[in-house]
Design an enzyme around this catalytic site. Sequence first.
Site, mmCIF file in Angstrom:
data_model
loop_
_atom_site.group_PDB
_atom_site.id
_atom_site.type_symbol
_atom_site.label_atom_id
_atom_site.label_comp_id
_atom_site.label_asym_id
_atom_site.label_seq_id
_atom_site.Cartn_x
_atom_site.Cartn_y
_atom_site.Cartn_z
ATOM 1 N N LYS A 89 42.427 44.677 40.893
ATOM 2 C CA LYS A 89 41.793 44.562 42.209
ATOM 3 C C LYS A 89 42.844 44.679 43.317
ATOM 4 O O LYS A 89 42.629 45.364 44.319
ATOM 5 C CB LYS A 89 41.020 43.234 42.315
ATOM 6 C CG LYS A 89 39.773 43.198 41.421
ATOM 7 C CD LYS A 89 39.155 41.803 41.290
ATOM 8 C CE LYS A 89 38.039 41.825 40.235
ATOM 9 N NZ LYS A 89 37.370 40.526 40.040
ATOM 10 N N GLN A 133 37.886 34.500 40.858
ATOM 11 C CA GLN A 133 37.811 35.160 39.556
ATOM 12 C C GLN A 133 37.182 34.225 38.531
ATOM 13 O O GLN A 133 37.553 33.056 38.432
ATOM 14 C CB GLN A 133 39.219 35.601 39.113
ATOM 15 C CG GLN A 133 39.254 36.443 37.853
ATOM 16 C CD GLN A 133 38.508 37.773 37.992
ATOM 17 O OE1 GLN A 133 38.468 38.367 39.062
ATOM 18 N NE2 GLN A 133 37.907 38.225 36.916
ATOM 19 N N ASP A 155 31.429 39.540 45.739
ATOM 20 C CA ASP A 155 30.926 39.617 44.362
ATOM 21 C C ASP A 155 29.398 39.592 44.344
ATOM 22 O O ASP A 155 28.777 39.943 43.345
ATOM 23 C CB ASP A 155 31.432 38.418 43.537
ATOM 24 C CG ASP A 155 32.682 38.745 42.725
ATOM 25 O OD1 ASP A 155 32.874 39.925 42.394
ATOM 26 O OD2 ASP A 155 33.442 37.806 42.426
HETATM 27 N N1 GUN Z 1 34.760 37.938 35.758
HETATM 28 C C1 GUN Z 1 34.176 38.955 35.080
HETATM 29 N N2 GUN Z 1 33.572 39.792 35.938
HETATM 30 C C2 GUN Z 1 33.772 39.295 37.185
HETATM 31 C C3 GUN Z 1 33.401 39.727 38.472
HETATM 32 O O1 GUN Z 1 32.732 40.737 38.680
HETATM 33 N N3 GUN Z 1 33.822 38.937 39.503
HETATM 34 C C4 GUN Z 1 34.539 37.808 39.322
HETATM 35 N N4 GUN Z 1 34.888 37.096 40.395
HETATM 36 N N5 GUN Z 1 34.899 37.381 38.131
HETATM 37 C C5 GUN Z 1 34.523 38.121 37.064
#
Ligand code: GUN
Length: 293
Positions: free
Chosen positions: A53, A97, A120
Amino acid sequence: MIAKIIRGSEIAAQIQEELKERVKKLKERGVTPGLGVVLVGQDPASVSYVTAKAKAAAEIGIYEETINLPADVPEEEVLKTVDRLNRDPKFHGVLVQLPLLKHVSTEKVINYISPEKDVDAFHPVNVGKLLRGEPCPLPCTPHGVQELLIRSGYSPEGKHVVICGRSNIVGKPLAAILMQKKKGANATVTICHTGTKDLPSITRQADILVAAMGSPKAITADMVREGTVVIDVGVNRVEDPTAARGFRLVGDSDFETIKEKAAAITPVPGGVGPMTVIMLMMNTVEAAERVAG
Ligand code: GUN
C-alpha cells in the site's frame, strides 16, 4: 477451451496512470491526498500488504504514513491513534490493517474511523449506504473484482454471478455491489457458504464464479462449467521448501486444471491482489477530491 488469463496487475497499472492524473490536478489546487495506515504488530502477511500500500501510494503521489504500534499496545492506544488521524486534515483516508490481535476489538476500532475517511469502507455507515445503493466509498477487494470484470470485457450485467464465501470483506459486499441496479452491476447473485448443500451443482450454473472462501484450491475443475469466468480472490500461503521464502501463494481455485475449461481466469498472485491495492488508492484520491470540492 483454454482460458484467457485476466492479469489484474496490468489493469491496476492502467488505473494507476488515471489516478496519477487526478492527483496531479489535486496538487495544482493545493491538495495532496493523504493516507494514514495503522499496523498493530508485525504479522508477516500484514506487513507485506501494508508495504504494498505504501509503495502504491508513493508511485501515485499520495502522501502515506504507516503508524506501526507494538503487538501488546492497549486497545485505548489504537483508538487514540485512529482519532488523531481522523482529526488530521493531512489525511483524507484512514485504515487499520486487519486482522487485529485478540485483545483489540476489530468492531470498536472500525467504528472509530471517521466514515468520511473510511477508505476500506468497513464502517457500518458505509456498509449500510452500500446496501441501500447510496453514494459511498466501495470496499476495495469487491470493487476491484467489479473493475477487473468490466475492464477485461466480462461485464457482470445480466450475468449469473456465483460467489463462494460470505465474508464481510469480500463475499457480502461483492454481492451488494453486483446486485445494484447500476451500470457495471445488475447481476443475478448467488452466495454459497459452508451451509450450502451440493455446492458443485450451484457453481456449475455460474457465468461468473468468484472463489472467496479462503481455502486453497477448493474450487476444482469439475465444479466449473465450460466457458465460465473464474475470479479467484484467495491468497493462501502453502509451504514450499523449493521457494526462497519457504512458501508460495495459491488461490482458492485450482488454476492449472480450470484454465483448460474456463473462458477466463485470474492468476494468484497477479490477479485480484493488485486490484485491491489500487482501489484503495482510488478511494483515497476520491476522499481528497470530496474535500477539495
Ligand atoms: N486485511 C485483509 N484485507 C484487508 C483490507 O482490505 N483492509 C484492511 N485494513 N485489512 C485487511
